[in-house]
Design an enzyme around this catalytic site. Structure first.
Site, PDB file in Angstrom:
ATOM      1  N   TYR A 440      46.392  38.751  48.102  1.00  0.00           N
ATOM      2  CA  TYR A 440      46.124  39.522  46.995  1.00  0.00           C
ATOM      3  C   TYR A 440      46.016  40.119  46.013  1.00  0.00           C
ATOM      4  O   TYR A 440      46.496  41.687  46.522  1.00  0.00           O
ATOM      5  CB  TYR A 440      44.918  38.429  46.219  1.00  0.00           C
ATOM      6  N   GLU A 441      46.155  40.653  45.292  1.00  0.00           N
ATOM      7  CA  GLU A 441      46.133  41.904  44.165  1.00  0.00           C
ATOM      8  C   GLU A 441      47.951  42.445  43.894  1.00  0.00           C
ATOM      9  O   GLU A 441      48.001  43.668  44.262  1.00  0.00           O
ATOM     10  CB  GLU A 441      44.960  43.329  44.274  1.00  0.00           C
ATOM     11  N   GLY A 442      48.784  41.488  43.970  1.00  0.00           N
ATOM     12  CA  GLY A 442      50.290  41.656  44.327  1.00  0.00           C
ATOM     13  C   GLY A 442      50.760  41.629  45.388  1.00  0.00           C
ATOM     14  O   GLY A 442      50.197  42.811  46.701  1.00  0.00           O
TER      15      GLY A 442
END
Length: 597
Positions: A440-442
């Site tokens: 997550y978050e890229g």
């Protein structure tokens, strides 16, 4: 049962002796962070993590969150009470400006204590962590009215925050999002659509939830150029600012996921929910990136946090578990077998975790300090340099520390042998929780491509050159120091590999972009090794200064030197391997037809 003890001594050593935060007393908030104040904050954070958050970590994983028929969500037993203790301590507002109810202290302190919270209970800490990210976005892009309306309650933790980006058909490619925003006569918007994977999207721990939602205003351009950002509260506020009627946002489901079970990861349905534009129309992605960048630093910290607690448990187990005899003869002749910590391979695994954790802690705090300088310095050149360094460090910190954090959690589980595969020992949870941080978050492949595809060339390579200069200057300034030479020589070799790989991209990636894609992950880890090596170089220099001054922490300092040597001898040589992989290019990577996979 798992254990956790916050590494207070190491944190204070990095803050005071390696980074020398007292040298930044000219920056707003730093003068208040006296030595005694830092000691008190770090010590109290340790108590909160160990005594309040950690005891409900394992049970929270086992129980998980529950969605009810009315769409409400209940968090695991003990979470609400633990959160209230966290909230009442003022921890959310530690580095938030005082005008909004915060304490205005350095962000580097917020980062230091944040490690402990995530180590103790990653799932629970995500609730205030996402709130901090939402606060950051509103601080930068919100109107004065929005700041005064939402920030005080969010800072005190009475209201929490989220970020809503992902939709079923679009994750990384946000230009494809379909959530709509219809303008209303009163200046508000009606938000309609569905968001998925929304951490802390619905729960029972706060009076209101302030969702930051990406959506497309009717008639906006296609792609990322047509995205706007909206504040969508769970409860629409009354005229007096108190939560009123329920807004048109609801939890359709809780995702069934691998880890972080104590965090409510929700499908959120927006049915003409009332929203308020934050920032300018069609500039939402830039506004959300304030939150995303803070979140990426926080996720990198999660990688370190899980790695640290997994290491602590593996080390404890290795000291206690007896199995086999040392190759050099019995070490515990009064027992039927020796503790497994006598075995070289177990020690190798433990030292690798420890070396990465201690370098990673310095790396995280160093990066947080750059954020403080970038936001608080009165010197424009100093601000720019710090912002450049932070910009290029963010994907490296997020990608490297979460990859390493997961690897270390698995290595710690391996130390336990079969017992590591059994839930009651807690190692399974650390492996499962660590896994999401890589996604997550890229996802980390995206972080690597962001580093190679955007950050290296930004502003003519100004940021990467600043990093190269800082590390190169450190090696040159200490070249005559014979005690430091084994460390600076290894660091300089790693820096040479990094510079050569950078030059190779410049010469080979423009005409053939797949060369960048094929080598991006190796480059990110090569960069991470050099930064961690730099942290170890600065650490060793600080240790020598303390030893020369007769510091009483003799064992602590001696152990630092051994761990530093291990890193330089066993891990830093990996830079040559990463460089060699990069320079093979993309030919074999791209050779097979898609149907052949």
């Amino acid at each position: 049962m798992p254990v956790y003890k916050a590494p207070v001594e190491d944190t204070l050593f990095v803050l005071k002796d390696v980074l020398g935060i007292e040298k930044f007393n000219n920056l707003p908030g730093f003068a208040d962070a006296t030595g005694d104040m830092v000691d008190a904050i770090v010590g109290e954070a340790a108590k909160l993590a160990e005594e309040v958050l950690f005891p409900v970590n394992l049970s929270g994983d086992q129980e998980g969150c529950t969605r009810h028929d009315d769409g409400s969500v209940t968090t695991p037993k003990g979470f609400k009470e633990a959160y209230q203790t966290y909230r009442e301590g003022g921890w959310i507002g530690l580095s938030v400006p005082e005008e909004f109810g915060g304490q205005g202290l350095p962000y580097v302190l917020h980062t230091a204590v944040g490690e402990y919270m995530s180590s103790a209970n990653m799932a629970l800490t995500m609730y205030p962590g996402l709130t901090s990210g939402a606060i950051a976005a509103i601080l930068v892009h919100g109107s004065d009215e929005q700041k005064s309306t939402y920030l005080p309650k969010m800072v005190e933790g009475t209201w929490t925050g989220t970020m809503n980006l992902t939709e079923p058909h679009c994750g990384t490619d946000l230009g494809m999002l379909r959530t709509k925003a219809a303008p209303q006569p009163d200046g508000s918007y009606k938000i309609s659509g569905q968001k998925i994977f929304i951490s802390a999207g619905e729960h029972d721990m706060s009076e209101n939830i302030i969702h930051l939602v990406l959506a497309r205003i009717e008639g906006a351009p296609e792609g990322t150029k047509g995205i706007s950002l909206f504040i969508v509260p769970k409860f629409i506020l009354n005229a007096d600012g108190t939560p009123g009627t329920r807004n048109g946002v609801s939890c359709g489901a809780i995702e069934h996921k691998m880890g972080i079970h104590g965090n409510a990861t929700c499908v959120l349905n927006y049915d003409e929910a009332t929203g308020y534009l934050i920032g300018a129309e069609n500039k939402g992605l830039a506004a959300m990136f304030v939150m995303m960048n803070e979140a990426r630093l926080g996720v990198g910290l999660q990688g370190l946090a899980i790695s640290e607690t997994a290491y602590q448990n593996a080390a404890n187990y290795a000291r206690e578990r007896i199995q086999g005899r040392a190759l050099t003869g019995p070490k515990a002749p009064d027992k039927k077998a020796d503790p497994i910590i006598v075995h070289a391979d177990i020690r190798r695994a433990l030292l690798q975790m420890r070396a990465i954790n201690e370098a990673g802690r310095a790396f995280s705090l160093y990066s947080a300090l750059q954020s403080d300088i970038a936001h608080r310095s009165a010197d424009p050149a100093e601000r720019q340099k710090a912002d450049d360094i932070l910009s290029i460090m963010t994907p490296v910190l997020k990608g490297v520390m979460t990859d390493r954090g997961f690897e270390n959690a698995v290595a710690a589980q391996q130390v336990y042998g079969g017992h590591g595969y059994i839930e009651e020992h807690g190692m399974s949870q650390y492996v499962r929780d660590a896994r999401i941080a890589m996604i997550y978050e890229g996802a980390n492949g995206v972080q690597a491509m962001d580093l190679v595809g955007r950050k290296l060339a930004a502003n003519g390579g100004r940021a990467v050159m600043a990093v190269f200069k800082e590390i190169g200057d450190f090696c040159e300034e200490n070249r005559a120091d014979e005690r430091l030479a084994p460390f600076t020589k290894a660091l300089k070799k790693g820096l040479n590999d990094l510079q050569a790989a950078t030059m190779w991209f410049m010469q080979n990636a423009m005409a053939k972009p797949d060369n960048a894609g094929a080598g991006a992950t190796d480059y990110m880890h090569l960069f991470g090794l050099v930064i961690q090596g730099y942290m170890w170089g600065r650490t060793v220099k600080a240790v020598h200064a303390l030893q020369d001054a007769g510091d009483s922490r003799t064992e602590f300092l001696a152990n630092k030197l051994v761990t530093a040597r291990f890193f330089m001898e066993r891990l830093m040589p990996e830079t040559a391997l990463r460089k060699a992989r990069i320079e093979t290019g993309c030919d074999t990577v791209m050779a097979l037809d898609a149907a052949a996979f």
